[in-house]
Design a protein around this motif. Sequence first.
Motif, mmCIF file in Angstrom:
data_model
loop_
_atom_site.group_PDB
_atom_site.id
_atom_site.type_symbol
_atom_site.label_atom_id
_atom_site.label_comp_id
_atom_site.label_asym_id
_atom_site.label_seq_id
_atom_site.Cartn_x
_atom_site.Cartn_y
_atom_site.Cartn_z
ATOM 1 N N ASP A 23 0.816 -1.218 0.000
ATOM 2 C CA ASP A 23 0.000 0.000 0.000
ATOM 3 C C ASP A 23 0.852 1.272 0.000
ATOM 4 O O ASP A 23 0.396 2.345 0.367
ATOM 5 C CB ASP A 23 -0.984 0.001 1.162
ATOM 6 C CG ASP A 23 -0.305 -0.151 2.503
ATOM 7 O OD1 ASP A 23 0.914 -0.401 2.542
ATOM 8 O OD2 ASP A 23 -1.003 -0.020 3.528
ATOM 9 N N ASN A 24 2.133 1.147 -0.392
ATOM 10 C CA ASN A 24 3.068 2.261 -0.602
ATOM 11 C C ASN A 24 3.464 2.987 0.688
ATOM 12 O O ASN A 24 3.774 4.166 0.667
ATOM 13 C CB ASN A 24 2.511 3.253 -1.623
ATOM 14 C CG ASN A 24 3.622 3.947 -2.387
ATOM 15 O OD1 ASN A 24 4.726 3.420 -2.519
ATOM 16 N ND2 ASN A 24 3.339 5.135 -2.889
ATOM 17 N N LYS A 25 3.473 2.289 1.820
ATOM 18 C CA LYS A 25 3.949 2.865 3.074
ATOM 19 C C LYS A 25 5.406 2.453 3.272
ATOM 20 O O LYS A 25 5.806 1.351 2.939
ATOM 21 C CB LYS A 25 3.104 2.384 4.249
ATOM 22 C CG LYS A 25 1.699 2.929 4.232
ATOM 23 C CD LYS A 25 0.953 2.522 5.471
ATOM 24 C CE LYS A 25 -0.450 3.095 5.448
ATOM 25 N NZ LYS A 25 -1.219 2.694 6.624
#
Length: 76
Positions: free
Chosen positions: A25-27
């Motif tokens: 989730d692009n964290k």
Amino acid sequence: LEGYDFVVRARYMLGVTLPLLKTADNKDRLNLTLSNEIMINAGKSIVYNTFDQNRMALNLIWFPASTCSMSAGYQY
């Protein structure tokens, strides 16, 4: 106290953070941080040591959860 002088010191840090590992989730999960910090003395009693220190640092920052992080690094 006698034998001590009050000295004003300004600190300036320039740093960059590079993401090394991200989740789906692009964290961010793992970051690399490079920084350089200089310390400048000021005041009437400062004659020879205006540039007091120069600190360079390299850190790895791991985010095991969204609410906490752990950091390990080297500072010269």
